[in-house]
Design a protein around this motif. Structure first.
Motif, mmCIF file in Angstrom:
data_model
loop_
_atom_site.group_PDB
_atom_site.id
_atom_site.type_symbol
_atom_site.label_atom_id
_atom_site.label_comp_id
_atom_site.label_asym_id
_atom_site.label_seq_id
_atom_site.Cartn_x
_atom_site.Cartn_y
_atom_site.Cartn_z
ATOM 1 N N UNK A 31 0.604 -1.604 -0.233
ATOM 2 C CA UNK A 31 0.085 0.303 0.474
ATOM 3 C C UNK A 31 1.048 1.511 -0.277
ATOM 4 N N UNK A 32 0.740 2.184 -0.813
ATOM 5 C CA UNK A 32 0.653 3.872 -0.727
ATOM 6 C C UNK A 32 1.335 3.745 0.954
ATOM 7 N N UNK A 33 1.487 5.175 0.551
ATOM 8 C CA UNK A 33 2.201 5.666 2.373
ATOM 9 C C UNK A 33 0.661 6.392 3.154
ATOM 10 N N UNK A 34 -0.147 6.475 2.143
ATOM 11 C CA UNK A 34 -1.494 7.631 2.682
ATOM 12 C C UNK A 34 -2.535 6.720 2.579
ATOM 13 N N UNK A 44 -8.432 -7.082 -1.334
ATOM 14 C CA UNK A 44 -7.366 -7.981 -1.050
ATOM 15 C C UNK A 44 -5.886 -7.901 -1.951
ATOM 16 N N UNK A 45 -6.444 -6.936 -2.585
ATOM 17 C CA UNK A 45 -5.231 -6.062 -3.684
ATOM 18 C C UNK A 45 -3.793 -6.324 -3.124
ATOM 19 N N UNK A 46 -4.411 -6.129 -1.475
ATOM 20 C CA UNK A 46 -3.385 -5.161 -0.723
ATOM 21 C C UNK A 46 -2.679 -5.849 0.991
ATOM 22 N N UNK A 47 -4.388 -6.867 1.498
ATOM 23 C CA UNK A 47 -3.592 -7.340 2.187
ATOM 24 C C UNK A 47 -2.964 -9.022 1.715
ATOM 25 N N UNK A 89 10.332 0.695 8.838
ATOM 26 C CA UNK A 89 9.132 1.191 8.225
ATOM 27 C C UNK A 89 10.406 0.981 7.243
ATOM 28 N N UNK A 90 9.393 0.740 5.614
ATOM 29 C CA UNK A 90 9.499 0.453 4.078
ATOM 30 C C UNK A 90 8.365 -0.434 3.695
ATOM 31 N N UNK A 91 9.174 -0.529 2.581
ATOM 32 C CA UNK A 91 8.545 -1.803 1.444
ATOM 33 C C UNK A 91 9.633 -2.541 0.882
ATOM 34 N N UNK A 92 9.158 -3.386 0.277
ATOM 35 C CA UNK A 92 10.536 -4.113 0.048
ATOM 36 C C UNK A 92 10.227 -4.529 -1.757
ATOM 37 N N UNK A 100 8.489 -15.382 -0.173
ATOM 38 C CA UNK A 100 7.062 -14.589 0.643
ATOM 39 C C UNK A 100 7.401 -13.315 0.600
ATOM 40 N N UNK A 101 7.884 -12.715 0.187
ATOM 41 C CA UNK A 101 7.830 -11.651 0.555
ATOM 42 C C UNK A 101 7.276 -11.022 -0.828
ATOM 43 N N UNK A 102 7.434 -11.251 -2.576
ATOM 44 C CA UNK A 102 6.263 -10.974 -2.977
ATOM 45 C C UNK A 102 5.355 -10.210 -3.662
ATOM 46 N N UNK A 103 4.736 -11.149 -3.081
ATOM 47 C CA UNK A 103 3.033 -10.269 -3.364
ATOM 48 C C UNK A 103 2.998 -9.082 -2.467
ATOM 49 N N UNK A 104 3.997 -8.385 -1.643
ATOM 50 C CA UNK A 104 3.737 -7.286 -1.770
ATOM 51 C C UNK A 104 4.698 -6.757 -2.167
#
Length: 176
Positions: A31-34, A44-47, A89-92, A100-104
């Motif tokens: 998700x975008x920070x805002x 379902x696109x974000x969780x 905090x961050x984004x991968x 297992x992190x590819x989904x996000x």
């Protein structure tokens, strides 16, 4: 245990006078920070589709603004004078097919943009209760592409050369 449940239980156990600030994590996932946690929890696109609690309120954790939920618990317990410190905090940008992190994962450009926007959002919306915000990571020189942390880092793990990613430059250039 979800951090919200843990913090509520800590207050219930009488922890209020025993800490001066609350340390929190604010992973943005996809998700975008805002993005509002209420939207994340039902989209379902974000969780994490593997989370048995999703969709639903427990899935508010899958965004940067989840920190606001933690803050609300503090307010509900009369602790509005204390600050929240975002310990990481961050984004991968993890592109490994079997990760297992590819989904996000986000793109390197999104990661850079989201870091800047996260600081801007916090400055505009989280005053006066936000304290230090520490993004993740500066690299350990021993990390390789097989390490999860490699993909969250704002620079590549090379020493003595320094190879910044786009996020490093975006953060360097942002208004302070």
């Amino acid at each position: 245990m979800p951090d919200t449940a843990f913090i509520k239980q800590m207050y219930g156990a009488g922890a209020k006078p025993y800490f001066g600030f609350l340390g929190a994590h604010g992973a943005g996932f996809k998700a975008a920070p805002e993005m509002d946690p209420a939207e994340v929890s039902t989209n379902a696109d974000y969780y994490n589709k593997g989370d048995v609690n999703c969709p639903g309120p427990a899935c508010r954790i899958y965004c940067f603004r989840h920190v606001e939920d933690l803050r609300q618990i503090m307010v509900d317990n009369g602790d509005q004078k204390k600050k929240v410190v975002v310990l990481e905090f961050g984004w991968t940008i993890d592109e490994r097919p079997d990760s297992p992190y590819k989904w996000h994962a986000v793109t390197e450009e999104q990661q850079a943009d989201y870091f800047v926007r996260a600081y801007q959002y916090a400055k505009a919306n989280w005053q006066p209760w936000i304290g230090v915000m520490s993004l993740i990571y500066m690299p350990d020189i021993n990390w390789t592409e097989s390490d999860e942390q490699y993909w969250w880092s704002i620079a590549l793990p090379n020493y003595p050369q320094f190879y910044p990613r786009e996020a490093y430059y975006a953060l360097q250039a942002m208004a302070k």
